[in-house]
Design a protein around this motif. Sequence first.
Motif, PDB file in Angstrom:
ATOM      1  N   ASN A  53      10.873  24.075  66.550  1.00 44.34           N
ATOM      2  CA  ASN A  53       9.535  23.894  65.986  1.00 44.34           C
ATOM      3  C   ASN A  53       8.743  25.183  66.213  1.00 44.34           C
ATOM      4  N   VAL A  54       8.123  25.706  65.177  1.00 44.91           N
ATOM      5  CA  VAL A  54       7.443  26.994  65.256  1.00 44.91           C
ATOM      6  C   VAL A  54       6.353  26.992  66.322  1.00 44.91           C
ATOM      7  N   HIS A  55       5.769  25.844  66.610  1.00 44.49           N
ATOM      8  CA  HIS A  55       4.705  25.758  67.603  1.00 44.49           C
ATOM      9  C   HIS A  55       5.208  25.990  69.029  1.00 44.49           C
ATOM     10  N   PHE A  56       6.544  25.967  69.210  1.00 47.21           N
ATOM     11  CA  PHE A  56       7.109  26.169  70.537  1.00 47.21           C
ATOM     12  C   PHE A  56       7.875  27.492  70.661  1.00 47.21           C
ATOM     13  N   HIS A  57       7.777  28.337  69.660  1.00 45.14           N
ATOM     14  CA  HIS A  57       8.483  29.612  69.726  1.00 45.14           C
ATOM     15  C   HIS A  57       7.952  30.476  70.871  1.00 45.14           C
ATOM     16  N   SER A  58       6.644  30.602  70.965  1.00 39.38           N
ATOM     17  CA  SER A  58       6.076  31.432  72.029  1.00 39.38           C
ATOM     18  C   SER A  58       6.351  30.816  73.396  1.00 39.38           C
ATOM     19  N   TYR A  59       6.346  29.501  73.477  1.00 43.11           N
ATOM     20  CA  TYR A  59       6.649  28.843  74.751  1.00 43.11           C
ATOM     21  C   TYR A  59       8.093  29.121  75.161  1.00 43.11           C
ATOM     22  N   TRP A  60       9.012  29.056  74.200  1.00 44.76           N
ATOM     23  CA  TRP A  60      10.419  29.345  74.489  1.00 44.76           C
ATOM     24  C   TRP A  60      10.595  30.788  74.952  1.00 44.76           C
ATOM     25  N   GLU A  61       9.928  31.702  74.298  1.00 46.50           N
ATOM     26  CA  GLU A  61      10.023  33.111  74.691  1.00 46.50           C
ATOM     27  C   GLU A  61       9.476  33.312  76.106  1.00 46.50           C
ATOM     28  N   LYS A  62       8.435  32.557  76.437  1.00 47.56           N
ATOM     29  CA  LYS A  62       7.881  32.608  77.792  1.00 47.56           C
ATOM     30  C   LYS A  62       8.892  32.085  78.808  1.00 47.56           C
ATOM     31  N   LEU A  63       9.574  30.971  78.460  1.00 44.55           N
ATOM     32  CA  LEU A  63      10.591  30.416  79.352  1.00 44.55           C
ATOM     33  C   LEU A  63      11.739  31.399  79.568  1.00 44.55           C
ATOM     34  N   CYS A  64      12.150  32.074  78.512  1.00 49.14           N
ATOM     35  CA  CYS A  64      13.254  33.034  78.622  1.00 49.14           C
ATOM     36  C   CYS A  64      12.908  34.148  79.611  1.00 49.14           C
ATOM     37  N   LYS A  65      11.663  34.597  79.590  1.00 48.90           N
ATOM     38  CA  LYS A  65      11.229  35.622  80.542  1.00 48.90           C
ATOM     39  C   LYS A  65      11.173  35.049  81.956  1.00 48.90           C
ATOM     40  N   GLU A  66      10.639  33.838  82.061  1.00 49.68           N
ATOM     41  CA  GLU A  66      10.472  33.210  83.370  1.00 49.68           C
ATOM     42  C   GLU A  66      11.811  32.983  84.066  1.00 49.68           C
ATOM     43  N   TYR A  67      12.817  32.562  83.287  1.00 46.64           N
ATOM     44  CA  TYR A  67      14.132  32.257  83.860  1.00 46.64           C
ATOM     45  C   TYR A  67      15.119  33.414  83.705  1.00 46.64           C
ATOM     46  N   ASN A  68      14.620  34.555  83.223  1.00 45.88           N
ATOM     47  CA  ASN A  68      15.486  35.728  83.011  1.00 45.88           C
ATOM     48  C   ASN A  68      16.713  35.347  82.176  1.00 45.88           C
ATOM     49  N   PHE A  69      16.446  34.650  81.079  1.00 46.65           N
ATOM     50  CA  PHE A  69      17.503  34.139  80.198  1.00 46.65           C
ATOM     51  C   PHE A  69      17.740  35.149  79.084  1.00 46.65           C
ATOM     52  N   ASN A  70      18.906  35.782  79.086  1.00 49.31           N
ATOM     53  CA  ASN A  70      19.169  36.897  78.173  1.00 49.31           C
ATOM     54  C   ASN A  70      20.335  36.659  77.208  1.00 49.31           C
ATOM     55  N   VAL A  71      20.774  35.419  77.065  1.00 50.88           N
ATOM     56  CA  VAL A  71      21.873  35.146  76.141  1.00 50.88           C
ATOM     57  C   VAL A  71      21.410  35.460  74.708  1.00 50.88           C
ATOM     58  N   PRO A  72      22.136  36.297  73.973  1.00 47.83           N
ATOM     59  CA  PRO A  72      21.717  36.659  72.614  1.00 47.83           C
ATOM     60  C   PRO A  72      21.673  35.442  71.686  1.00 47.83           C
ATOM     61  N   HIS A  73      20.573  35.292  70.975  1.00 46.16           N
ATOM     62  CA  HIS A  73      20.449  34.217  69.981  1.00 46.16           C
ATOM     63  C   HIS A  73      19.338  34.570  69.002  1.00 46.16           C
ATOM     64  N   LEU A  74      19.437  34.003  67.814  1.00 50.01           N
ATOM     65  CA  LEU A  74      18.442  34.226  66.774  1.00 50.01           C
ATOM     66  C   LEU A  74      17.538  33.003  66.695  1.00 50.01           C
ATOM     67  N   LEU A  75      16.230  33.211  66.834  1.00 54.02           N
ATOM     68  CA  LEU A  75      15.264  32.117  66.814  1.00 54.02           C
ATOM     69  C   LEU A  75      14.758  31.904  65.390  1.00 54.02           C
ATOM     70  N   VAL A  76      14.856  30.645  64.918  1.00 53.39           N
ATOM     71  CA  VAL A  76      14.504  30.306  63.535  1.00 53.39           C
ATOM     72  C   VAL A  76      13.473  29.174  63.527  1.00 53.39           C
ATOM     73  N   LYS A  77      12.570  29.232  62.595  1.00 51.48           N
ATOM     74  CA  LYS A  77      11.541  28.196  62.438  1.00 51.48           C
ATOM     75  C   LYS A  77      12.164  26.896  61.940  1.00 51.48           C
ATOM     76  N   GLY A  78      11.885  25.789  62.620  1.00 54.31           N
ATOM     77  CA  GLY A  78      12.422  24.488  62.241  1.00 54.31           C
ATOM     78  C   GLY A  78      11.702  23.877  61.052  1.00 54.31           C
ATOM     79  N   GLY A  79      12.316  22.845  60.484  1.00 51.50           N
ATOM     80  CA  GLY A  79      11.739  22.143  59.348  1.00 51.50           C
ATOM     81  C   GLY A  79      11.104  20.827  59.752  1.00 51.50           C
TER      82      GLY A  79
END
Length: 218
Positions: A53-79
């Motif tokens: 969900n596009v409303h959680f993209h920034s939250y997910w990016e914040k979590l990735c920084k917080e948990y030092n999560f670096n697995v490569p993936h492409l983030l796409v807007k949900g429907g």
Amino acid sequence: MSRYAIIVGAGKGERMGSELPKQFLELKGLPVLMHTINRFHESAASDIILVLNVHFHSYWEKLCKEYNFNVPHLLVKGGVTRFDSVRKGLKEVTRKGTVAVHDAVRPLVSAGLILKCFEKAEELGNAVPAVPCRESLRKGGADSSQSLSRDDYFLVQTPQCFNSALLKRAYRQEFRNEFTDDASVVEKSGEPIHLVEGETSNIKITYPDDLKIAEALL
């Protein structure tokens, strides 16, 4: 041939009874979604596409920084629906190969099951994991019902794997209410579905108790 994983987590998770969607809840020190992505990163997937969900993209990016999560993936807007979300994810499948579509909230899927589904789909065109129904079944309502043979029924799981061209062709159809998963979409396009043996531990986290079960299994 490429192996893609489209991980779908665009839902709000209202049945969990939490303001935060269930894919972001912590499970043994990591958000559920990170466990799920790790399973595919450690197995056979060469490209991981995450549909949120596009409303959680920034939250997910914040979590990735917080948990030092670096697995490569492409983030796409949900429907609006799961069907729409998978269709959006498929737009990022640019090479011929095999596509696995997986629920973001199935973090316990094994690398062995992922690999088995990819290999069977590469052989037969598609592969859908399922486990036999172990409960007694009845059809009907409170006033009238009839017994059904559980031997005729299976509980369907993900990842559901398909030849990329086959899946893209199936998703050109208009949405129908009967499209509850990718197998139902592909089946409606005229393709037979091939089942492979799933795993009872490959649970979908939907309710609060499911999170406790997942913790115990981990």
